[in-house]
Design an enzyme around this catalytic site. Sequence first.
Site, PDB file in Angstrom:
ATOM      1  N   CYS A  53      20.093 -16.413 -28.022  1.00 50.88           N
ATOM      2  CA  CYS A  53      20.097 -14.982 -28.348  1.00 50.88           C
ATOM      3  C   CYS A  53      21.491 -14.476 -28.704  1.00 50.88           C
ATOM      4  CB  CYS A  53      19.501 -14.161 -27.216  1.00 50.88           C
ATOM      5  SG  CYS A  53      20.367 -14.328 -25.658  1.00 50.88           S
ATOM      6  N   CYS A  60      61.402  -0.126 -20.093  1.00 50.26           N
ATOM      7  CA  CYS A  60      62.194   0.326 -21.230  1.00 50.26           C
ATOM      8  C   CYS A  60      63.000  -0.869 -21.761  1.00 50.26           C
ATOM      9  CB  CYS A  60      63.135   1.436 -20.791  1.00 50.26           C
ATOM     10  SG  CYS A  60      64.507   1.684 -21.940  1.00 50.26           S
ATOM     11  N   HIS A  73      20.654 -11.294 -21.539  1.00 51.52           N
ATOM     12  CA  HIS A  73      20.022 -11.448 -22.842  1.00 51.52           C
ATOM     13  C   HIS A  73      20.715 -10.536 -23.872  1.00 51.52           C
ATOM     14  CE1 HIS A  73      16.930 -12.245 -25.765  1.00 51.52           C
ATOM     15  NE2 HIS A  73      16.716 -10.947 -25.917  1.00 51.52           N
TER      16      HIS A  73
END
Length: 345
Positions: A41, A216, A293
Amino acid sequence: MAWVKFFRKPGGNLGKSYQPGSMLSLAPTKGLLNEPGQNSCFLNSAVQVLWQLDIFRRSLRQLPGHFCLGESCIFCALKGIFSQFQHSRERALPSDNLRHALAETFKDEQRFQLGFMDDAAECFENILERIHLHIVPEETDACTSKSCITHQKFAMSLYEQSVCRSCGASSDPLPFTELVHYVSTTALCQQMLQRRDESFGELLQAASTIGDLRNCPSNCGQRIKIRRVLMNSPEIVTIGFVWDSDQSDLTEDVIRSLGPHLSLSALFYRVTDEHAKKGELLLVGMICYSSRHYCAFAFHTKSSKWVFFDDATVKEVRSQTPNPPLPSLMQIPNSVITKYCSIEV
Ligand SMILES: [Zn+2]
Ligand SMILES: [Zn+2]
Ligand SMILES: [Zn+2]
């Protein structure tokens, strides 16, 4: 999900501004078989979305040739299914050849193996990456081949940089390419609570940068947010939602956050390409996951209808919103992969 980019006509209503069938025509719809134990699937859903994307389908058809891998050639196997979609009289077709080619190709990595369930978003992304390799047979992050569908149509060319607001220092821009832009659903839902009036694109940008704080660059002590800048104008943009668990209770919120439109300038800190700045994407496809599924949705502009693909089953779905429509997703819990793709009118 796949989103298609639209360019708004002056004064025009977006929903009416595209010519019916110009880019997303009604491609023949057929199911793909998934016999017990195959667990295909995830692949079937990825293939259905690719087939329904006219930009992809047509580009693939027009390609003159490819570097063929024979038995395990994903390119040939995909073309085979596409040709069957077009010409077969069956209502549902086997995807076995592609399943085998995929399993053979990823044998060493133990991914997408026969009989095992796998991830549809990764499958979609890997099919695109393999198509690139069948056209331009080298691993490159900066593919410029005009005939490479993967990079010409799907890739987002980005760079990221951190700029310190406090001392003005900035890091060297780091370029990279993305085929799927992944966003955490947990971060998205947090942003929805804090930014009620913002667009879907802005929420996605906030969700994908939040928590990604860097030091930074000149070490002034500030912690700064990363900036992602889009440098090209991809025709198809894919958003992958990352879920914390298989059964997330955020499903309804995420579905509610989905917009049928996505603006690239909202999705990134900055967009440099003029086309991309103006571009508005329309949701045209989705792959969803629920209860182990996968199923898929694709939007036909010609009929303004969403079609639902669940392996061999294909059916039209009611829309949640009229123009442009969103499918009624409440029936499908859990993970949603979005593809927005771009259509030029
Ligand atoms: Zn081949
Ligand atoms: Zn490429
Ligand atoms: Zn600083």
